[in-house]
Structure formats: C-alpha cells, structure tokens
Design a protein around this motif. Sequence first.
Motif, PDB file in Angstrom:
ATOM      1  N   ILE A 118     -39.640  -8.308  42.085  1.00 25.28           N
ATOM      2  CA  ILE A 118     -39.048  -8.399  40.577  1.00 25.28           C
ATOM      3  C   ILE A 118     -39.176  -9.702  39.997  1.00 25.28           C
ATOM      4  O   ILE A 118     -38.782 -10.568  40.942  1.00 25.28           O
ATOM      5  N   HIS A 119     -39.808  -9.579  38.995  1.00 30.68           N
ATOM      6  CA  HIS A 119     -40.105 -11.042  38.430  1.00 30.68           C
ATOM      7  C   HIS A 119     -38.776 -11.911  38.089  1.00 30.68           C
ATOM      8  O   HIS A 119     -39.089 -13.206  38.115  1.00 30.68           O
ATOM      9  N   TRP A 120     -37.675 -11.218  38.074  1.00 30.56           N
ATOM     10  CA  TRP A 120     -36.729 -12.539  37.878  1.00 30.56           C
ATOM     11  C   TRP A 120     -36.349 -13.133  39.159  1.00 30.56           C
ATOM     12  O   TRP A 120     -35.611 -14.086  38.914  1.00 30.56           O
ATOM     13  N   GLY A 121     -36.978 -12.936  40.084  1.00 32.50           N
ATOM     14  CA  GLY A 121     -36.905 -14.077  41.533  1.00 32.50           C
ATOM     15  C   GLY A 121     -37.445 -15.420  40.885  1.00 32.50           C
ATOM     16  O   GLY A 121     -36.936 -16.387  41.178  1.00 32.50           O
ATOM     17  N   TRP A 122     -38.236 -15.376  39.903  1.00 35.96           N
ATOM     18  CA  TRP A 122     -38.924 -16.828  39.494  1.00 35.96           C
ATOM     19  C   TRP A 122     -38.047 -17.456  38.812  1.00 35.96           C
ATOM     20  O   TRP A 122     -37.895 -19.104  39.307  1.00 35.96           O
ATOM     21  N   PRO A 123     -37.148 -17.227  37.814  1.00 39.30           N
ATOM     22  CA  PRO A 123     -36.170 -18.032  37.526  1.00 39.30           C
ATOM     23  C   PRO A 123     -34.998 -18.409  38.353  1.00 39.30           C
ATOM     24  O   PRO A 123     -34.661 -19.721  38.377  1.00 39.30           O
ATOM     25  N   LEU A 124     -34.673 -17.862  39.311  1.00 32.08           N
ATOM     26  CA  LEU A 124     -33.855 -17.974  40.515  1.00 32.08           C
ATOM     27  C   LEU A 124     -34.538 -19.171  41.204  1.00 32.08           C
ATOM     28  O   LEU A 124     -33.765 -19.988  41.576  1.00 32.08           O
ATOM     29  N   ALA A 125     -35.869 -19.023  41.259  1.00 32.34           N
ATOM     30  CA  ALA A 125     -36.537 -20.176  42.083  1.00 32.34           C
ATOM     31  C   ALA A 125     -36.320 -21.667  41.237  1.00 32.34           C
ATOM     32  O   ALA A 125     -36.257 -22.494  41.935  1.00 32.34           O
ATOM     33  N   ILE A 126     -36.661 -21.636  40.158  1.00 30.93           N
ATOM     34  CA  ILE A 126     -36.283 -22.609  39.110  1.00 30.93           C
ATOM     35  C   ILE A 126     -34.928 -23.381  39.696  1.00 30.93           C
ATOM     36  O   ILE A 126     -34.737 -24.509  39.975  1.00 30.93           O
ATOM     37  N   ALA A 127     -33.849 -22.532  39.292  1.00 31.61           N
ATOM     38  CA  ALA A 127     -32.471 -22.797  39.446  1.00 31.61           C
ATOM     39  C   ALA A 127     -32.353 -23.595  40.928  1.00 31.61           C
ATOM     40  O   ALA A 127     -31.822 -24.576  41.013  1.00 31.61           O
ATOM     41  N   SER A 128     -32.863 -22.873  41.962  1.00 32.46           N
ATOM     42  CA  SER A 128     -32.720 -23.121  43.167  1.00 32.46           C
ATOM     43  C   SER A 128     -33.298 -24.443  43.759  1.00 32.46           C
ATOM     44  O   SER A 128     -32.664 -25.453  44.315  1.00 32.46           O
ATOM     45  N   LEU A 154     -30.211 -21.086  55.960  1.00 32.39           N
ATOM     46  CA  LEU A 154     -31.128 -20.402  55.112  1.00 32.39           C
ATOM     47  C   LEU A 154     -32.557 -20.092  55.336  1.00 32.39           C
ATOM     48  O   LEU A 154     -33.030 -18.985  55.300  1.00 32.39           O
ATOM     49  N   TYR A 155     -33.328 -21.316  55.889  1.00 32.53           N
ATOM     50  CA  TYR A 155     -34.764 -21.284  56.478  1.00 32.53           C
ATOM     51  C   TYR A 155     -34.697 -20.262  57.810  1.00 32.53           C
ATOM     52  O   TYR A 155     -35.808 -19.811  57.875  1.00 32.53           O
ATOM     53  N   THR A 156     -33.683 -20.184  58.445  1.00 30.99           N
ATOM     54  CA  THR A 156     -33.819 -19.288  59.733  1.00 30.99           C
ATOM     55  C   THR A 156     -33.587 -17.648  59.065  1.00 30.99           C
ATOM     56  O   THR A 156     -34.508 -16.812  59.473  1.00 30.99           O
ATOM     57  N   ILE A 157     -32.714 -17.499  58.108  1.00 28.55           N
ATOM     58  CA  ILE A 157     -32.761 -16.023  57.287  1.00 28.55           C
ATOM     59  C   ILE A 157     -34.182 -15.928  56.716  1.00 28.55           C
ATOM     60  O   ILE A 157     -34.666 -14.864  56.676  1.00 28.55           O
ATOM     61  N   PHE A 158     -34.819 -17.053  55.821  1.00 25.70           N
ATOM     62  CA  PHE A 158     -36.065 -17.112  55.288  1.00 25.70           C
ATOM     63  C   PHE A 158     -37.159 -16.415  56.269  1.00 25.70           C
ATOM     64  O   PHE A 158     -38.230 -15.648  56.014  1.00 25.70           O
ATOM     65  N   ILE A 159     -37.075 -16.836  57.743  1.00 25.36           N
ATOM     66  CA  ILE A 159     -38.215 -16.401  58.661  1.00 25.36           C
ATOM     67  C   ILE A 159     -37.943 -14.798  58.496  1.00 25.36           C
ATOM     68  O   ILE A 159     -39.180 -14.208  58.614  1.00 25.36           O
ATOM     69  N   GLY A 160     -36.665 -14.457  58.937  1.00 21.34           N
ATOM     70  CA  GLY A 160     -36.805 -12.874  58.706  1.00 21.34           C
ATOM     71  C   GLY A 160     -37.073 -12.152  57.699  1.00 21.34           C
ATOM     72  O   GLY A 160     -37.616 -11.115  57.635  1.00 21.34           O
ATOM     73  N   LEU A 161     -36.790 -12.827  56.450  1.00 20.69           N
ATOM     74  CA  LEU A 161     -37.029 -12.386  55.265  1.00 20.69           C
ATOM     75  C   LEU A 161     -38.669 -12.251  54.835  1.00 20.69           C
ATOM     76  O   LEU A 161     -39.179 -11.453  54.465  1.00 20.69           O
ATOM     77  N   SER A 162     -39.332 -13.210  55.521  1.00 22.96           N
ATOM     78  CA  SER A 162     -40.634 -13.451  55.276  1.00 22.96           C
ATOM     79  C   SER A 162     -41.209 -12.296  56.276  1.00 22.96           C
ATOM     80  O   SER A 162     -42.317 -11.608  55.533  1.00 22.96           O
ATOM     81  N   ALA A 210     -31.148 -14.892  46.771  1.00 24.74           N
ATOM     82  CA  ALA A 210     -31.549 -13.853  45.837  1.00 24.74           C
ATOM     83  C   ALA A 210     -32.836 -13.912  45.299  1.00 24.74           C
ATOM     84  O   ALA A 210     -33.488 -12.828  45.261  1.00 24.74           O
ATOM     85  N   MET A 211     -33.537 -15.140  45.295  1.00 21.56           N
ATOM     86  CA  MET A 211     -34.898 -15.432  44.816  1.00 21.56           C
ATOM     87  C   MET A 211     -35.998 -14.647  45.767  1.00 21.56           C
ATOM     88  O   MET A 211     -36.769 -13.897  45.323  1.00 21.56           O
ATOM     89  N   VAL A 212     -35.657 -14.668  47.197  1.00 22.24           N
ATOM     90  CA  VAL A 212     -36.588 -13.971  48.096  1.00 22.24           C
ATOM     91  C   VAL A 212     -36.393 -12.538  48.024  1.00 22.24           C
ATOM     92  O   VAL A 212     -37.191 -11.760  48.223  1.00 22.24           O
TER      93      VAL A 212
END
Length: 184
Positions: free
Chosen positions: A23-33, A165-173, A14-16
């Motif tokens: 969308i600035h709400w990614g930052w609080p999601l980053a904290i929780a994650s 997750l990090y494999t998905i992150f590659i695509g999301l990046s 959700a953060m990515v």
Amino acid sequence: MNWTEAAGFALALAMVGCNIREIHWGWPLAIASSILYYFVFWDARLYGDAVLQIFFAVVALWGWFQWLRGRRGDGSALKPVRLAPRGVAFTVTACALLWPVTGWFLDTYTDTDVPWWDAFPTSTSLVGQFMLGRKFIENWLVWIVVNVVSVGLFVYKDLWLTALLYTIFIGLSVVGWRAWKARL
C-alpha cells in the motif's frame, strides 16, 4: 521514552504494515516517522541513525513515486521480484563497503560512543531502502539483519520503546518476506 519516540513508534508500525501489503500510503508514514526518529536518535547521540532518518524521509518521496509510477527495465509494472545473482552480489558488496566508510566517518567526526555499531544499521539500511523502493523481495532479508543489530544498539542506548519496535520489525520482516514471496 517521550512523545516523539511514541509517535514515531506508532507511525513506523503502520508504515511497515502498508509495505507488507504494498500500500503506497506507507511512504508518507515513513516520512513522518523518520522526521520524529531523527530527533530521538540525535538526542541519543546516534548520529548515523539520525542522519539516516533524513535520508529515509527524502528517499520515501522517491519510493512513493516508484510504487505509484515506477517501471521495470522492460517497461512492466513494478511488482515484487527476486534479485538476480548479480544483484545479490552487488547488495552484499555495497553493504560491505558502506559499513566501514560510515563507521570511519562517525568515529572521526562525531562524539558517538558506538560509531561502528551505529554505522552498520545506517549503511545497510541505505541498501535496504533502495531495494524496498524497487520491490526486490530480498529487502526483507536485509531488514531482518538491520533490525537484529538495531535491537542491541537501542537497548544499549536505553531506547526501550524503539528496541521493542525493532523487535517487532524482525517479525514483520519475516511476514513481509513470506507475503511478497507468495506474490511471485
């Protein structure tokens, strides 16, 4: 896999998604994650990545402020921009210097069995996080490199959901890179 890893996984996705859309709400999601992943990585003896999660949680407060109120040096609103050649050189130099220092520290002061492989994504993520907070589009390229190395590290450590997750992150990046590039 446990509930901590599963919850961190969902929040990180959700953060990515928020980061790609600015969308600035990614930052609080980053904290929780990050808080959840601190425990996942500590249990896996990935101490560099564990400590990095605490750093991420703290820096997410700064990033959130940057995205809400940050300004460029000329006073303009913070929006995606490219790094100048000097910024690219600084980025590469910072990564090249932080990796061996972090690797040496982990090798000397912890019982990790992968000090240098843990050190690379840890140190490079520091640079990527700063770049994301200041909306330099090259942050997505840094994250691609971090994520590729991290997938191998997490597979080695049997953190299969996190490797996914990090494999998905590659695509999301890649998606993030393209989306921010289109906004220039």
